[in-house]
Scaffold this active site. Structure first.
Site, PDB file in Angstrom:
ATOM      1  N   ASN A   9       0.863  -1.173   0.000  1.00  0.00           N
ATOM      2  CA  ASN A   9       0.000   0.000   0.000  1.00  0.00           C
ATOM      3  C   ASN A   9       0.904   1.228   0.000  1.00  0.00           C
ATOM      4  O   ASN A   9       1.498   1.571   1.014  1.00  0.00           O
ATOM      5  CB  ASN A   9      -0.891  -0.038   1.258  1.00  0.00           C
ATOM      6  CG  ASN A   9      -1.746   1.208   1.401  1.00  0.00           C
ATOM      7  OD1 ASN A   9      -1.763   2.064   0.518  1.00  0.00           O
ATOM      8  ND2 ASN A   9      -2.452   1.312   2.522  1.00  0.00           N
ATOM      9  N   TRP A  10       0.997   1.867  -1.156  1.00  0.00           N
ATOM     10  CA  TRP A  10       1.918   3.016  -1.275  1.00  0.00           C
ATOM     11  C   TRP A  10       1.353   4.257  -0.589  1.00  0.00           C
ATOM     12  O   TRP A  10       2.038   5.264  -0.466  1.00  0.00           O
ATOM     13  CB  TRP A  10       2.193   3.318  -2.754  1.00  0.00           C
ATOM     14  CG  TRP A  10       2.950   2.243  -3.488  1.00  0.00           C
ATOM     15  CD1 TRP A  10       3.323   1.013  -2.997  1.00  0.00           C
ATOM     16  CD2 TRP A  10       3.424   2.285  -4.840  1.00  0.00           C
ATOM     17  NE1 TRP A  10       3.999   0.293  -3.966  1.00  0.00           N
ATOM     18  CE2 TRP A  10       4.061   1.054  -5.109  1.00  0.00           C
ATOM     19  CE3 TRP A  10       3.360   3.243  -5.860  1.00  0.00           C
ATOM     20  CZ2 TRP A  10       4.648   0.762  -6.352  1.00  0.00           C
ATOM     21  CZ3 TRP A  10       3.933   2.949  -7.097  1.00  0.00           C
ATOM     22  CH2 TRP A  10       4.577   1.726  -7.336  1.00  0.00           C
ATOM     23  N   LYS A  11       0.095   4.211  -0.201  1.00  0.00           N
ATOM     24  CA  LYS A  11      -0.573   5.362   0.422  1.00  0.00           C
ATOM     25  C   LYS A  11      -0.395   6.607  -0.472  1.00  0.00           C
ATOM     26  O   LYS A  11      -0.363   6.472  -1.690  1.00  0.00           O
ATOM     27  CB  LYS A  11      -0.072   5.563   1.855  1.00  0.00           C
ATOM     28  CG  LYS A  11      -0.205   4.256   2.672  1.00  0.00           C
ATOM     29  CD  LYS A  11      -0.060   4.429   4.140  1.00  0.00           C
ATOM     30  CE  LYS A  11      -0.243   3.079   4.829  1.00  0.00           C
ATOM     31  NZ  LYS A  11      -0.167   3.163   6.283  1.00  0.00           N
ATOM     32  N   HIS A  98      -9.550   1.031   5.017  1.00  0.00           N
ATOM     33  CA  HIS A  98      -8.277   1.223   5.717  1.00  0.00           C
ATOM     34  C   HIS A  98      -8.509   2.172   6.890  1.00  0.00           C
ATOM     35  O   HIS A  98      -9.314   3.097   6.797  1.00  0.00           O
ATOM     36  CB  HIS A  98      -7.233   1.796   4.755  1.00  0.00           C
ATOM     37  CG  HIS A  98      -5.852   1.762   5.323  1.00  0.00           C
ATOM     38  ND1 HIS A  98      -5.419   2.678   6.258  1.00  0.00           N
ATOM     39  CD2 HIS A  98      -4.826   0.899   5.143  1.00  0.00           C
ATOM     40  CE1 HIS A  98      -4.181   2.388   6.614  1.00  0.00           C
ATOM     41  NE2 HIS A  98      -3.791   1.310   5.949  1.00  0.00           N
ATOM     42  N   GLU A 100      -6.914   4.582   7.929  1.00  0.00           N
ATOM     43  CA  GLU A 100      -6.704   5.997   7.607  1.00  0.00           C
ATOM     44  C   GLU A 100      -7.935   6.589   6.924  1.00  0.00           C
ATOM     45  O   GLU A 100      -8.219   7.778   7.078  1.00  0.00           O
ATOM     46  CB  GLU A 100      -5.432   6.141   6.749  1.00  0.00           C
ATOM     47  CG  GLU A 100      -4.187   5.922   7.606  1.00  0.00           C
ATOM     48  CD  GLU A 100      -2.979   5.369   6.875  1.00  0.00           C
ATOM     49  OE1 GLU A 100      -2.935   5.404   5.633  1.00  0.00           O
ATOM     50  OE2 GLU A 100      -2.058   4.885   7.576  1.00  0.00           O
ATOM     51  N   GLU A 168      -5.213  -5.044  10.551  1.00  0.00           N
ATOM     52  CA  GLU A 168      -4.200  -4.008  10.745  1.00  0.00           C
ATOM     53  C   GLU A 168      -4.479  -3.275  12.054  1.00  0.00           C
ATOM     54  O   GLU A 168      -5.294  -2.318  12.063  1.00  0.00           O
ATOM     55  CB  GLU A 168      -4.245  -3.000   9.588  1.00  0.00           C
ATOM     56  CG  GLU A 168      -3.927  -3.602   8.237  1.00  0.00           C
ATOM     57  CD  GLU A 168      -3.372  -2.556   7.270  1.00  0.00           C
ATOM     58  OE1 GLU A 168      -2.323  -2.841   6.672  1.00  0.00           O
ATOM     59  OE2 GLU A 168      -3.947  -1.465   7.133  1.00  0.00           O
ATOM     60  N   GLY A 174       2.612   2.219  10.777  1.00  0.00           N
ATOM     61  CA  GLY A 174       3.566   3.314  10.638  1.00  0.00           C
ATOM     62  C   GLY A 174       4.281   3.682  11.919  1.00  0.00           C
ATOM     63  O   GLY A 174       4.887   4.744  12.015  1.00  0.00           O
ATOM     64  N   SER A 213       3.526  -2.188  10.265  1.00  0.00           N
ATOM     65  CA  SER A 213       4.978  -2.216  10.464  1.00  0.00           C
ATOM     66  C   SER A 213       5.640  -3.537  10.057  1.00  0.00           C
ATOM     67  O   SER A 213       6.609  -3.965  10.676  1.00  0.00           O
ATOM     68  CB  SER A 213       5.322  -1.863  11.919  1.00  0.00           C
ATOM     69  OG  SER A 213       4.917  -0.540  12.211  1.00  0.00           O
ATOM     70  N   GLY A 234       2.962  -1.161   4.253  1.00  0.00           N
ATOM     71  CA  GLY A 234       2.939   0.264   3.940  1.00  0.00           C
ATOM     72  C   GLY A 234       4.341   0.766   3.630  1.00  0.00           C
ATOM     73  O   GLY A 234       4.862   0.587   2.529  1.00  0.00           O
ATOM     74  N   GLY A 235       4.981   1.370   4.629  1.00  0.00           N
ATOM     75  CA  GLY A 235       6.285   2.014   4.446  1.00  0.00           C
ATOM     76  C   GLY A 235       7.308   1.173   3.695  1.00  0.00           C
ATOM     77  O   GLY A 235       7.976   1.664   2.770  1.00  0.00           O
TER      78      GLY A 235
HETATM   79  O1  13P Z   1      -1.270   0.654   6.780  1.00  0.00           O
HETATM   80  C1  13P Z   1      -0.512  -0.224   6.398  1.00  0.00           C
HETATM   81  C2  13P Z   1      -0.774  -0.977   5.166  1.00  0.00           C
HETATM   82  O2  13P Z   1      -2.052  -0.762   4.688  1.00  0.00           O
HETATM   83  C3  13P Z   1       0.716  -0.542   7.152  1.00  0.00           C
HETATM   84  O3  13P Z   1       1.568   0.535   7.088  1.00  0.00           O
HETATM   85  P1  13P Z   1       3.078   0.365   7.648  1.00  0.00           P
HETATM   86  O4  13P Z   1       3.606  -0.917   7.034  1.00  0.00           O
HETATM   87  O5  13P Z   1       3.786   1.585   7.178  1.00  0.00           O
HETATM   88  O6  13P Z   1       2.965   0.254   9.130  1.00  0.00           O
END
Ligand code: 13P
Length: 253
Positions: A9-11, A98, A100, A168, A174, A213, A234-235
């Protein structure tokens, strides 16, 4: 265990040059692994990069998904993107609910469920995210929270071979604070039991990803936990070497 899925997920990251470079690096990395049994690989760029990334990855085993979609098919919904628009750009999957989006856009379980119905109707595979906040966990409300999210967010008929849920925990996103292997095992076991309660034996078919994470160092441990069907990253998905290492830690089936 069946084939796991590693989804990135590149956000809200990736201007054209960055997205192109990331897609090209993944393509090279996956090409070098040719012949090795692998997990399913998915990247979810921001909407603006889906068309370009889909074109770059066309013909490869790496699939492309969206990070959200509208519950509507078309019409007067300024700024929204319909599921069939994502399909049109080459997307096969879409992340829905998600945390977010639940937090920043006040998305309720009901919203997520309606989006899920629309995505499936357009031929997209939804990846429905659930997870508790730090407050909910410290009040011992994690199972109750996730139980309600599953009940409210997943529509009838959801549990087929392609269906995907992502656990999640919000406090692990994050933050570098991964859930412990015990927590992950317990929550994935709980989610499986809830899915079976909700969808009878079809609940067995749903793939349950872990997200929060995940990185190159902890992926092997997390991916070896029973009922973990892959990772939503994510990251670390923005760093091709790390993402490919996570892929190496996954079980190809
Ligand atoms: O929200 C995430 C994937 O959708 C996880 O993000 P991180 O891997 O940056 O913690």
């Amino acid at each position: 265990m069946s084939r796991q899925m590693i989804a990135g997920n590149w956000k809200m990251n990736g201007l054209t040059a960055e997205a192109d470079a990331l897609a090209a690096a993944l393509l090279r990395g996956v090409g070098e692994r040719a012949g090795a049994p692998g997990a399913e690989l998915l990247v979810c760029p921001p909407f603006t990069q889906i068309a370009a990334v889909s074109r770059l990855l066309a013909g490869s085993d790496i699939r492309v998904g969206g990070q959200d979609c509208s519950m509507h098919e078309k019409g007067a919904h300024t700024g929204d993107v319909s599921p069939s628009m994502l399909r049109d750009l080459g997307a096969t999957h879409v992340i829905l609910g998600h945390s977010e989006r639940r937090q920043n856009h006040n998305e309720l379980d009901e919203t997520v469920r309606e989006k899920c119905v629309a995505a499936r109707r357009a031929g997209l595979v939804p990846i429905v995210c659930v997870g508790e906040t730090a407050e909910q966990r410290s009040a011992d409300g994690h199972e109750e929270t996730v139980g309600w999210q599953l009940k409210g967010s997943l529509p009838d008929g959801f549990a087929d071979e392609e269906a995907i849920v992502a656990y999640e925990p919000v406090w692990a996103i994050g933050t570098g604070r991964t859930a412990t292997a015990e927590d992950v095992a317990a929550m994935h076991g709980f989610i499986r039991a809830e899915l079976k309660r909700q969808f009878s034996e079809s609940g067995e078919k749903v793939r349950i990803l872990y997200g929060g994470s995940v990185n190159a160092g902890n992926a092997a441990t997390l991916l070896a936990i029973p009922e973990v069907g892959g990772a939503l990253v994510g990251g670390a998905s923005l760093k091709p070497d790390d993402f490919l290492q996570i892929l190496s830690a996954a079980q190809g089936g």
